[in-house]
Design a protein around this motif. Sequence first.
Motif, PDB file in Angstrom:
ATOM      1  N   PRO A  87       0.908  -1.451   0.037  1.00  0.00           N
ATOM      2  CA  PRO A  87       0.058   0.045  -0.034  1.00  0.00           C
ATOM      3  C   PRO A  87       0.858   1.385  -0.105  1.00  0.00           C
ATOM      4  CG  PRO A  87      -0.329  -1.267   2.016  1.00  0.00           C
ATOM      5  CD  PRO A  87       0.677  -2.192   1.029  1.00  0.00           C
ATOM      6  N   ASP A  88       1.751   1.275   0.704  1.00  0.00           N
ATOM      7  CA  ASP A  88       2.812   2.578   0.613  1.00  0.00           C
ATOM      8  C   ASP A  88       3.804   2.551  -0.433  1.00  0.00           C
ATOM      9  OD1 ASP A  88       1.471   3.148   3.035  1.00  0.00           O
ATOM     10  OD2 ASP A  88       2.996   2.014   4.191  1.00  0.00           O
ATOM     11  N   GLY A  89       3.734   1.274  -1.410  1.00  0.00           N
ATOM     12  CA  GLY A  89       4.777   1.435  -2.397  1.00  0.00           C
ATOM     13  C   GLY A  89       6.186   1.332  -1.903  1.00  0.00           C
ATOM     14  N   ASP A  90       6.422   0.854  -0.527  1.00  0.00           N
ATOM     15  CA  ASP A  90       7.837   0.762  -0.197  1.00  0.00           C
ATOM     16  C   ASP A  90       8.385  -0.486  -0.987  1.00  0.00           C
ATOM     17  OD1 ASP A  90       7.338   2.626   1.455  1.00  0.00           O
ATOM     18  OD2 ASP A  90       6.899   1.313   3.306  1.00  0.00           O
ATOM     19  N   TYR A  91       7.772  -1.634  -1.461  1.00  0.00           N
ATOM     20  CA  TYR A  91       8.591  -2.640  -1.990  1.00  0.00           C
ATOM     21  C   TYR A  91       8.837  -1.995  -3.538  1.00  0.00           C
ATOM     22  CZ  TYR A  91       8.959  -7.269  -4.082  1.00  0.00           C
ATOM     23  OH  TYR A  91       9.234  -8.564  -4.848  1.00  0.00           O
ATOM     24  N   VAL A  92       7.930  -1.536  -4.173  1.00  0.00           N
ATOM     25  CA  VAL A  92       8.158  -0.895  -5.515  1.00  0.00           C
ATOM     26  C   VAL A  92       9.541  -0.065  -5.297  1.00  0.00           C
ATOM     27  CG1 VAL A  92       7.231   0.473  -7.080  1.00  0.00           C
ATOM     28  CG2 VAL A  92       6.164  -1.543  -6.524  1.00  0.00           C
ATOM     29  N   LYS A  93       9.379   0.743  -4.593  1.00  0.00           N
ATOM     30  CA  LYS A  93      10.577   1.905  -4.379  1.00  0.00           C
ATOM     31  C   LYS A  93      11.667   1.409  -3.954  1.00  0.00           C
ATOM     32  CE  LYS A  93       7.329   5.558  -3.297  1.00  0.00           C
ATOM     33  NZ  LYS A  93       6.785   6.472  -2.080  1.00  0.00           N
ATOM     34  N   HIS A  94      11.764   0.347  -3.355  1.00  0.00           N
ATOM     35  CA  HIS A  94      12.917  -0.450  -3.064  1.00  0.00           C
ATOM     36  C   HIS A  94      13.650  -1.055  -4.027  1.00  0.00           C
ATOM     37  CE1 HIS A  94      16.071  -2.385  -0.390  1.00  0.00           C
ATOM     38  NE2 HIS A  94      15.686  -3.463  -1.202  1.00  0.00           N
ATOM     39  N   TRP A  95      12.905  -1.834  -5.089  1.00  0.00           N
ATOM     40  CA  TRP A  95      13.493  -2.414  -6.259  1.00  0.00           C
ATOM     41  C   TRP A  95      13.448  -1.764  -7.509  1.00  0.00           C
ATOM     42  CZ3 TRP A  95      16.720  -5.831  -4.744  1.00  0.00           C
ATOM     43  CH2 TRP A  95      16.318  -6.577  -3.446  1.00  0.00           C
ATOM     44  N   VAL A  96      12.592  -0.744  -7.579  1.00  0.00           N
ATOM     45  CA  VAL A  96      12.565   0.310  -8.909  1.00  0.00           C
ATOM     46  C   VAL A  96      12.891   1.469  -8.549  1.00  0.00           C
ATOM     47  CG1 VAL A  96      11.226   0.665 -11.016  1.00  0.00           C
ATOM     48  CG2 VAL A  96      10.586  -1.460  -9.691  1.00  0.00           C
ATOM     49  N   PRO A  97      14.042   1.658  -8.240  1.00  0.00           N
ATOM     50  CA  PRO A  97      14.574   3.082  -7.876  1.00  0.00           C
ATOM     51  C   PRO A  97      14.142   4.385  -8.904  1.00  0.00           C
ATOM     52  CG  PRO A  97      16.456   1.931  -8.361  1.00  0.00           C
ATOM     53  CD  PRO A  97      15.548   0.901  -8.560  1.00  0.00           C
ATOM     54  N   GLU A  98      13.935   4.019 -10.107  1.00  0.00           N
ATOM     55  CA  GLU A  98      13.659   5.092 -10.941  1.00  0.00           C
ATOM     56  C   GLU A  98      12.010   5.743 -10.536  1.00  0.00           C
ATOM     57  OE1 GLU A  98      14.299   1.689 -11.708  1.00  0.00           O
ATOM     58  OE2 GLU A  98      13.845   1.508 -13.773  1.00  0.00           O
ATOM     59  N   LEU A  99      11.304   4.883  -9.915  1.00  0.00           N
ATOM     60  CA  LEU A  99      10.212   5.285  -9.328  1.00  0.00           C
ATOM     61  C   LEU A  99      10.143   5.797  -7.844  1.00  0.00           C
ATOM     62  CD1 LEU A  99       8.060   2.453 -10.663  1.00  0.00           C
ATOM     63  CD2 LEU A  99       8.422   4.587 -11.979  1.00  0.00           C
ATOM     64  N   LYS A 100      11.466   6.083  -7.415  1.00  0.00           N
ATOM     65  CA  LYS A 100      11.394   6.318  -5.962  1.00  0.00           C
ATOM     66  C   LYS A 100      10.716   7.573  -5.421  1.00  0.00           C
ATOM     67  CE  LYS A 100      15.382   7.171  -4.469  1.00  0.00           C
ATOM     68  NZ  LYS A 100      17.012   7.071  -4.562  1.00  0.00           N
ATOM     69  N   HIS A 101      10.536   8.572  -6.520  1.00  0.00           N
ATOM     70  CA  HIS A 101       9.938   9.969  -5.893  1.00  0.00           C
ATOM     71  C   HIS A 101       8.474  10.155  -6.665  1.00  0.00           C
ATOM     72  CE1 HIS A 101      13.816  10.987  -4.363  1.00  0.00           C
ATOM     73  NE2 HIS A 101      14.255  10.718  -5.655  1.00  0.00           N
ATOM     74  N   ILE A 102       7.938   8.984  -7.052  1.00  0.00           N
ATOM     75  CA  ILE A 102       6.706   9.168  -7.598  1.00  0.00           C
ATOM     76  C   ILE A 102       5.667   9.037  -6.337  1.00  0.00           C
ATOM     77  CG2 ILE A 102       4.812   7.711  -8.551  1.00  0.00           C
ATOM     78  CD1 ILE A 102       6.566   8.586 -10.945  1.00  0.00           C
ATOM     79  N   PRO A 103       4.772  10.114  -6.240  1.00  0.00           N
ATOM     80  CA  PRO A 103       3.818   9.998  -4.942  1.00  0.00           C
ATOM     81  C   PRO A 103       3.060   8.523  -4.832  1.00  0.00           C
ATOM     82  CG  PRO A 103       3.515  11.807  -6.338  1.00  0.00           C
ATOM     83  CD  PRO A 103       4.418  11.015  -7.266  1.00  0.00           C
ATOM     84  N   THR A 104       3.072   8.238  -3.557  1.00  0.00           N
ATOM     85  CA  THR A 104       2.299   6.796  -3.147  1.00  0.00           C
ATOM     86  C   THR A 104       1.030   6.507  -4.017  1.00  0.00           C
ATOM     87  OG1 THR A 104       3.302   6.914  -1.084  1.00  0.00           O
ATOM     88  CG2 THR A 104       1.388   5.202  -1.471  1.00  0.00           C
ATOM     89  N   LYS A 105       0.270   7.733  -4.147  1.00  0.00           N
ATOM     90  CA  LYS A 105      -0.873   7.492  -4.982  1.00  0.00           C
ATOM     91  C   LYS A 105      -0.857   6.847  -6.373  1.00  0.00           C
ATOM     92  CE  LYS A 105      -4.562  10.583  -6.432  1.00  0.00           C
ATOM     93  NZ  LYS A 105      -4.968  11.823  -6.792  1.00  0.00           N
ATOM     94  N   PHE A 106       0.179   7.214  -7.084  1.00  0.00           N
ATOM     95  CA  PHE A 106       0.585   6.686  -8.512  1.00  0.00           C
ATOM     96  C   PHE A 106       1.491   5.656  -8.569  1.00  0.00           C
ATOM     97  CE2 PHE A 106      -0.643  11.266  -8.756  1.00  0.00           C
ATOM     98  CZ  PHE A 106      -1.846  11.013  -9.529  1.00  0.00           C
ATOM     99  N   ILE A 107       2.123   5.194  -7.492  1.00  0.00           N
ATOM    100  CA  ILE A 107       3.310   4.270  -7.542  1.00  0.00           C
ATOM    101  C   ILE A 107       2.959   3.092  -8.201  1.00  0.00           C
ATOM    102  CG2 ILE A 107       2.940   3.125  -5.248  1.00  0.00           C
ATOM    103  CD1 ILE A 107       6.219   4.216  -6.443  1.00  0.00           C
ATOM    104  N   HIS A 108       1.680   2.520  -8.161  1.00  0.00           N
ATOM    105  CA  HIS A 108       1.238   1.316  -8.936  1.00  0.00           C
ATOM    106  C   HIS A 108       0.909   1.495 -10.279  1.00  0.00           C
ATOM    107  CE1 HIS A 108       2.807  -1.258  -5.619  1.00  0.00           C
ATOM    108  NE2 HIS A 108       1.862  -0.548  -4.846  1.00  0.00           N
ATOM    109  N   GLU A 109       0.697   2.801 -10.704  1.00  0.00           N
ATOM    110  CA  GLU A 109       0.163   3.037 -12.087  1.00  0.00           C
ATOM    111  C   GLU A 109       0.669   4.435 -12.332  1.00  0.00           C
ATOM    112  OE1 GLU A 109      -4.123   2.662 -11.939  1.00  0.00           O
ATOM    113  OE2 GLU A 109      -4.129   3.538  -9.938  1.00  0.00           O
ATOM    114  N   PRO A 110       1.831   4.420 -12.442  1.00  0.00           N
ATOM    115  CA  PRO A 110       2.620   5.964 -12.922  1.00  0.00           C
ATOM    116  C   PRO A 110       2.004   6.618 -14.054  1.00  0.00           C
ATOM    117  CG  PRO A 110       4.279   4.018 -13.070  1.00  0.00           C
ATOM    118  CD  PRO A 110       3.016   3.356 -12.448  1.00  0.00           C
TER     119      PRO A 110
ATOM    120  N   GLN B  65       8.441  16.222 -11.871  1.00  0.00           N
ATOM    121  CA  GLN B  65       8.633  16.616 -10.445  1.00  0.00           C
ATOM    122  C   GLN B  65       9.343  15.226  -9.886  1.00  0.00           C
ATOM    123  OE1 GLN B  65       5.791  18.053  -7.947  1.00  0.00           O
ATOM    124  NE2 GLN B  65       7.066  19.452  -6.730  1.00  0.00           N
ATOM    125  N   ALA B  66       9.199  14.016 -10.134  1.00  0.00           N
ATOM    126  CA  ALA B  66       9.227  13.000  -9.463  1.00  0.00           C
ATOM    127  C   ALA B  66      10.966  12.605 -10.435  1.00  0.00           C
ATOM    128  CB  ALA B  66       8.474  11.808  -9.819  1.00  0.00           C
ATOM    129  N   GLY B  67      11.119  13.417 -11.549  1.00  0.00           N
ATOM    130  CA  GLY B  67      12.228  13.060 -12.527  1.00  0.00           C
ATOM    131  C   GLY B  67      12.323  11.583 -13.085  1.00  0.00           C
TER     132      GLY B  67
END
Length: 474
Positions: free
Chosen positions: A408-431, A441-443
């Motif tokens: 739910p917080d996207g922590d797993y995704v952010k850990h393994w897919v660092p390109e998405l590290k700065h994407i807000p949680t709301k969009f982390i599973h559907e950028p 802004q998330a680069g």
Amino acid sequence: KLTILWLRQDLRLNDNSALQAAIEAGGPILPVYIDDREAMGDWAPTGASLWFLHRALESLEASFKKSGGQLFYLKGDSLAELKALIDSSGAGRVYWNRRYEGPHRERDAAIKKALRDAGIEVKSCNTSLLNEPHTVSTGSGQPYKVYTPYWRNVKERKLEPPVEVDLKTADFYTNKSMGCQLEDLKLLPDHPWHRKLEAYWDVSEESAMKYLDKFLAEPVAAYDTDRDLPRVAGTSRLSPYLHWGLIGPRQVMERLHATHDLREQGPQTYAKEIYWREFAYNVLYHFPHTPDAPLQEKYADFPWEYDKSVLKQWQQGRTGYPIVDAGMRELYETGWMHNRVRMIVSSLLVKHLLQDWRDGARWFWDTLVDADLASNTLGWQWSGGCGADAAPYFRIFNPMTQGKKFDPDGDYVKHWVPELKHIPTKFIHEPWEAPPSVLEQAGCQLGEDYPEPIIDHKKGRERALAAFDKVKAS
Ligand code: FAD
């Protein structure tokens, strides 16, 4: 009389039935590991699994040494090597623990006969399962193809305690000039990619027990819920240790019973998973062809797409579905993937992308430290909707919903897919749903820094349903 102890997937001293039988038989013991990968054909251990095997043997060798013994290594056809070893050592007995994969069963039966014909005493034991497959069947004598009735049958059975191995009375045969060195087996790849695995796994019989104790001390209590959250250390991670036999299910179940009440949800759910492993062996034993063909024959001619580029994007964790890519990268980096994510990535490959489940199983086989013919086959046929107790073909995981629910917080995704590290949680599973300004802004520019989805979810789902419907109707 000297006893050869032929070790295979039972790389431990404690609770090792064949080792204890050899001790009780009396006389010196000669433990040997024979590298006979050819006998397993296409399903010989490979990749990450061989790295784990190398480390497990190294550790076992040290344990034997501590007890005054020596672990011998040989390479080649098992029967020929055993015969040569009998000739050179004067052994009168060969003992081993049983294996359940088709090629092993055939080979072991032939070896048993050949050695007995030559006047050698042969004994095989069970050390890797709670209930061996030939001891479990339905009321009408058929093998179980569905887990729940299987579980109902076996759950009340008396559990055998772990075997007490009396090492103090063991007498070992030693001979420094016999056999080869572990390095000569060349289990490690030439290219040192496996070094990264060292950071994640401490490979020894003692560490397997330590992991179990750590898991039983806390995580098991909430296992029924936490086991689905990939960023939480909510599972035991014992799979490679169970696969190579650094720990056995009798030991796991004894400690579980000693420390917990199995009427509680967490411990009971954990026990059920141990029995999923047993069920997988039950299916493989009774249907030995299943690593290469679906159990449900109607899926044998399924119109898979066989697109190498699609398969590669999936393997590399570049499908554009964050939870899938996180899992595939976790796998490549650590040799392990969380079970929930295994289900999600396999569903995407088989359903959305219409790639043959066998290609997915093969990739797992190369990259998992716990690559196991029984569990891998069961898992992939479950996802492919074509096996024993499979997910119904119309169950197609939605990777976004799965991601939101279990990460739910996207922590797993952010850990393994660092390109998405700065994407807000709301969009982390559907950028792709994020406004361009948010992505900027998330680069993270989609299609540049991170791929667009490999296929539109709705389109993929409809295409899969149509293809599976056709098979169902035929
Ligand atoms: P825990 O949750 O701590 O469970 C304890 C033990 O129970 C595991 O170590 C394992 O031995 C057994 N277990 C748990 N879940 C399953 C299951 N679904 N099927 C069979 N046994 C289970 N497991 C493998 O060991 N080797 C494989 O090659 C393998 N391939 C898989 C492929 C797919 C597509 C899927 C969906 C699952 C696969 N599994 C495989 C099953 C499962 O994912 C792993 O056993 C589990 O993730 C291992 O982590 P753990 O030890 O922390 O498990």
